[in-house]
Scaffold this motif. Structure first.
Motif, PDB file in Angstrom:
ATOM      1  N   HIS A  46      26.359  19.422  -4.947  1.00  0.00           N
ATOM      2  CA  HIS A  46      25.262  19.226  -4.008  1.00  0.00           C
ATOM      3  C   HIS A  46      23.931  19.673  -4.628  1.00  0.00           C
ATOM      4  CE1 HIS A  46      28.686  18.807  -1.419  1.00  0.00           C
ATOM      5  NE2 HIS A  46      28.995  20.091  -1.529  1.00  0.00           N
ATOM      6  N   HIS A  47      22.839  19.214  -4.004  1.00  0.00           N
ATOM      7  CA  HIS A  47      21.532  19.700  -4.431  1.00  0.00           C
ATOM      8  C   HIS A  47      21.462  21.198  -4.146  1.00  0.00           C
ATOM      9  CE1 HIS A  47      17.168  19.748  -5.060  1.00  0.00           C
ATOM     10  NE2 HIS A  47      17.108  20.508  -3.986  1.00  0.00           N
ATOM     11  N   TRP A  48      21.043  21.969  -5.121  1.00  0.00           N
ATOM     12  CA  TRP A  48      20.950  23.422  -4.947  1.00  0.00           C
ATOM     13  C   TRP A  48      19.501  23.854  -4.978  1.00  0.00           C
ATOM     14  CZ3 TRP A  48      19.304  27.173  -8.687  1.00  0.00           C
ATOM     15  CH2 TRP A  48      19.435  28.505  -8.258  1.00  0.00           C
ATOM     16  N   GLN A  49      19.171  24.735  -4.049  1.00  0.00           N
ATOM     17  CA  GLN A  49      17.840  25.317  -4.010  1.00  0.00           C
ATOM     18  C   GLN A  49      17.980  26.823  -3.891  1.00  0.00           C
ATOM     19  OE1 GLN A  49      14.999  23.198  -4.123  1.00  0.00           O
ATOM     20  NE2 GLN A  49      14.021  25.141  -4.667  1.00  0.00           N
ATOM     21  N   GLU A  50      17.419  27.555  -4.828  1.00  0.00           N
ATOM     22  CA  GLU A  50      17.504  29.012  -4.747  1.00  0.00           C
ATOM     23  C   GLU A  50      16.804  29.494  -3.480  1.00  0.00           C
ATOM     24  OE1 GLU A  50      16.583  32.998  -7.433  1.00  0.00           O
ATOM     25  OE2 GLU A  50      15.850  31.039  -8.089  1.00  0.00           O
ATOM     26  N   CYS A  51      17.463  30.406  -2.774  1.00  0.00           N
ATOM     27  CA  CYS A  51      16.894  30.886  -1.522  1.00  0.00           C
ATOM     28  C   CYS A  51      17.456  32.254  -1.171  1.00  0.00           C
ATOM     29  CB  CYS A  51      17.205  29.909  -0.389  1.00  0.00           C
ATOM     30  SG  CYS A  51      16.528  30.395   1.220  1.00  0.00           S
ATOM     31  N   ASP A  52      16.583  33.164  -0.810  1.00  0.00           N
ATOM     32  CA  ASP A  52      16.962  34.465  -0.276  1.00  0.00           C
ATOM     33  C   ASP A  52      16.495  34.495   1.171  1.00  0.00           C
ATOM     34  OD1 ASP A  52      17.367  37.081   0.436  1.00  0.00           O
ATOM     35  OD2 ASP A  52      16.154  37.962  -1.152  1.00  0.00           O
ATOM     36  N   VAL A  53      17.436  34.430   2.122  1.00  0.00           N
ATOM     37  CA  VAL A  53      17.042  34.335   3.527  1.00  0.00           C
ATOM     38  C   VAL A  53      16.365  35.593   4.034  1.00  0.00           C
ATOM     39  CG1 VAL A  53      18.829  32.634   4.058  1.00  0.00           C
ATOM     40  CG2 VAL A  53      19.305  35.080   4.394  1.00  0.00           C
ATOM     41  N   ALA A  54      16.422  36.676   3.254  1.00  0.00           N
ATOM     42  CA  ALA A  54      15.741  37.913   3.637  1.00  0.00           C
ATOM     43  C   ALA A  54      14.262  37.893   3.280  1.00  0.00           C
ATOM     44  CB  ALA A  54      16.413  39.113   2.966  1.00  0.00           C
ATOM     45  N   ASP A  55      13.801  36.826   2.641  1.00  0.00           N
ATOM     46  CA  ASP A  55      12.421  36.728   2.187  1.00  0.00           C
ATOM     47  C   ASP A  55      11.777  35.472   2.765  1.00  0.00           C
ATOM     48  OD1 ASP A  55      10.531  35.451  -0.186  1.00  0.00           O
ATOM     49  OD2 ASP A  55      10.263  37.617   0.061  1.00  0.00           O
ATOM     50  N   ALA A  57       8.886  33.901   2.242  1.00  0.00           N
ATOM     51  CA  ALA A  57       8.299  32.945   1.304  1.00  0.00           C
ATOM     52  C   ALA A  57       9.384  32.138   0.606  1.00  0.00           C
ATOM     53  CB  ALA A  57       7.441  33.683   0.279  1.00  0.00           C
ATOM     54  N   SER A  58      10.493  32.796   0.255  1.00  0.00           N
ATOM     55  CA  SER A  58      11.608  32.104  -0.380  1.00  0.00           C
ATOM     56  C   SER A  58      12.192  31.040   0.538  1.00  0.00           C
ATOM     57  CB  SER A  58      12.697  33.115  -0.769  1.00  0.00           C
ATOM     58  OG  SER A  58      13.834  32.471  -1.299  1.00  0.00           O
ATOM     59  N   VAL A  59      12.339  31.373   1.823  1.00  0.00           N
ATOM     60  CA  VAL A  59      12.882  30.419   2.784  1.00  0.00           C
ATOM     61  C   VAL A  59      11.957  29.231   2.957  1.00  0.00           C
ATOM     62  CG1 VAL A  59      13.435  30.091   5.227  1.00  0.00           C
ATOM     63  CG2 VAL A  59      14.272  32.113   4.016  1.00  0.00           C
ATOM     64  N   VAL A 105      17.459  37.831  11.368  1.00  0.00           N
ATOM     65  CA  VAL A 105      16.116  37.336  11.069  1.00  0.00           C
ATOM     66  C   VAL A 105      16.172  36.225  10.022  1.00  0.00           C
ATOM     67  CG1 VAL A 105      13.769  37.980  10.448  1.00  0.00           C
ATOM     68  CG2 VAL A 105      15.228  39.631  11.608  1.00  0.00           C
ATOM     69  N   GLY A 106      17.137  36.309   9.107  1.00  0.00           N
ATOM     70  CA  GLY A 106      17.297  35.254   8.111  1.00  0.00           C
ATOM     71  C   GLY A 106      17.546  33.901   8.758  1.00  0.00           C
ATOM     72  N   MET A 107      18.388  33.867   9.789  1.00  0.00           N
ATOM     73  CA  MET A 107      18.635  32.603  10.493  1.00  0.00           C
ATOM     74  C   MET A 107      17.382  32.120  11.201  1.00  0.00           C
ATOM     75  SD  MET A 107      22.442  32.788  12.091  1.00  0.00           S
ATOM     76  CE  MET A 107      23.881  33.125  11.052  1.00  0.00           C
ATOM     77  N   ALA A 108      16.625  33.051  11.782  1.00  0.00           N
ATOM     78  CA  ALA A 108      15.385  32.667  12.455  1.00  0.00           C
ATOM     79  C   ALA A 108      14.382  32.087  11.458  1.00  0.00           C
ATOM     80  CB  ALA A 108      14.784  33.876  13.167  1.00  0.00           C
ATOM     81  N   ARG A 109      14.324  32.687  10.265  1.00  0.00           N
ATOM     82  CA  ARG A 109      13.392  32.169   9.246  1.00  0.00           C
ATOM     83  C   ARG A 109      13.738  30.729   8.871  1.00  0.00           C
ATOM     84  NH1 ARG A 109      14.440  37.482   6.860  1.00  0.00           N
ATOM     85  NH2 ARG A 109      12.611  38.794   7.198  1.00  0.00           N
ATOM     86  N   VAL A 110      15.020  30.475   8.642  1.00  0.00           N
ATOM     87  CA  VAL A 110      15.441  29.130   8.234  1.00  0.00           C
ATOM     88  C   VAL A 110      15.181  28.133   9.357  1.00  0.00           C
ATOM     89  CG1 VAL A 110      17.414  27.716   7.550  1.00  0.00           C
ATOM     90  CG2 VAL A 110      17.144  30.014   6.597  1.00  0.00           C
ATOM     91  N   ALA A 111      15.531  28.494  10.588  1.00  0.00           N
ATOM     92  CA  ALA A 111      15.292  27.592  11.714  1.00  0.00           C
ATOM     93  C   ALA A 111      13.806  27.299  11.884  1.00  0.00           C
ATOM     94  CB  ALA A 111      15.866  28.210  12.990  1.00  0.00           C
TER      95      ALA A 111
END
Length: 247
Positions: A46-55, A57-59, A105-111
Motif C-alpha cells: 500500500h501507499h505509505w506515509q510516515e505519520c506520528d499521530v501524537a504530533d 503537524a505530522s498528521v 487525541v491522535g484519533m481526533a487529530r486524524v479525523a
C-alpha cells in the motif's frame, strides 16, 4: 478494480502491522486505494506515509499527502494506538498524558485533518478502534481502559456531529486479539503458556480474536452500502462483553 470499495480511497493509521495491517489488506482486497499512515514502513504493497499521530503537524502533512496520492479520502480507519498496564497507581502523570495523546487525541487529530476530504465524498466514513476495555472492567488496564472508553464516547459524539454532513462514524471493539502487542506481553510474562491460556479462557469462544476477524468488521462498518450504520460500536470479542456463561 471491483469490490465494495472500488474507486474509493482509504486511510488506515497504524497500518504497518497487526489489526491495522489486516484492515489495510482487507480494504484493498475490496478494491480500495489504501494509504497506510504509520511511524514505520513494513513490507505491504500500500501507499505509505510516515505519520506520528501524537504530533499535529505530522498528521496534517500525512493526511494531506495521502489525499493527494489517492485522489481524495473516502474512508478513515483510526487504528493507531499504544498499550498500558497496571492499576490506577501504576502510571505517573506523564504516562497518562502520553497514552491519552496517542489513543484519544491522535484519533481526533486524524479525523480533524480528514474531515474536509470526507465531506466531499459521497460515502465518507470514519471507523475508530475501541476495545473490549471500553465496556468491560479488565484487571491491570486502568489507563488503557480510560483511553478506549473515551474512544467509544468520542465515536458517538462524532457520529452525531457529522451524520447530516454525510460522514458516518462508527467503532469496532475487539476482544483480546492475537497481535504483536499481545505477543510481546506474553513473552514478558513469567509463564507465557499459562498467561495465554488465561487470556483465551476469559473469552467465551475460548481463543484470541484474529486480526482478520476485526478487519472484516471494519470493512462492514465502512462499507458505502451500509448508510444506516451510524454511531455503532461493533464488538468482535467472542461474546466477552455480552455473554455470561456458567463456569
Amino acid at each position: 478494480m471491483t469490490g465494495r470499495f472500488a474507486d474509493r480511497a482509504a486511510v488506515v493509521t497504524g497500518g504497518a502491522s497487526g489489526i491495522g495491517r489486516a484492515v489495510a489488506d482487507a480494504l484493498a482486497s475490496e478494491g480500495a486505494k489504501v494509504a497506510v499512515l504509520d511511524r514505520v514502513r513494513s513490507d505491504h504493497d500500500h501507499h505509505w506515509q510516515e505519520c506520528d499521530v501524537a504530533d499535529g503537524a505530522s498528521v496534517e502533512h500525512a493526511v494531506r499527502s495521502a489525499a493527494e496520492a489517492l485522489g481524495g479520502v473516502d474512508t478513515v480507519v483510526n487504528n493507531a494506538g499504544i498499550g498500558a498496564q497496571g492499576d490506577v497507581a501504576a502510571n505517573d502523570d506523564d504516562e497518562w498524558l502520553r497514552v491519552l495523546n496517542v489513543n484519544v487525541v491522535g484519533m481526533a487529530r486524524v479525523a480533524r485533518a480528514a474531515l474536509p476530504y470526507l465531506r466531499e465524498s459521497d460515502a465518507g466514513s470514519i471507523t475508530n478502534t475501541a476495545s473490549i476495555a471500553s465496556t468491560a472492567g479488565l484487571p491491570q488496564r486502568v489507563l488503557y481502559s480510560a483511553t478506549k472508553g473515551a474512544v467509544l464516547a468520542m465515536t458517538k459524539a462524532m457520529a452525531a456531529d457529522h451524520v447530516r454532513e454525510g460522514v458516518r462514524v462508527n467503532c469496532v471493539a475487539p476482544g483480546t486479539a492475537d497481535t504483536p502487542w499481545i505477543q510481546r506481553l506474553l513473552q514478558e510474562a513469567e509463564d507465557p503458556v499459562a498467561e495465554r491460556a488465561a487470556l483465551e479462557a476469559r473469552q467465551p469462544h475460548g481463543r484470541l480474536v484474529s486480526a482478520d476477524e476485526v478487519a472484516r468488521a471494519v470493512v462492514y462498518l465502512a462499507d458505502p452500502a451500509n448508510r444506516s450504520t451510524v454511531g455503532t460500536c461493533l464488538p468482535v470479542d467472542g461474546g466477552m462483553d455480552a455473554l455470561r456463561l456458567r463456569p
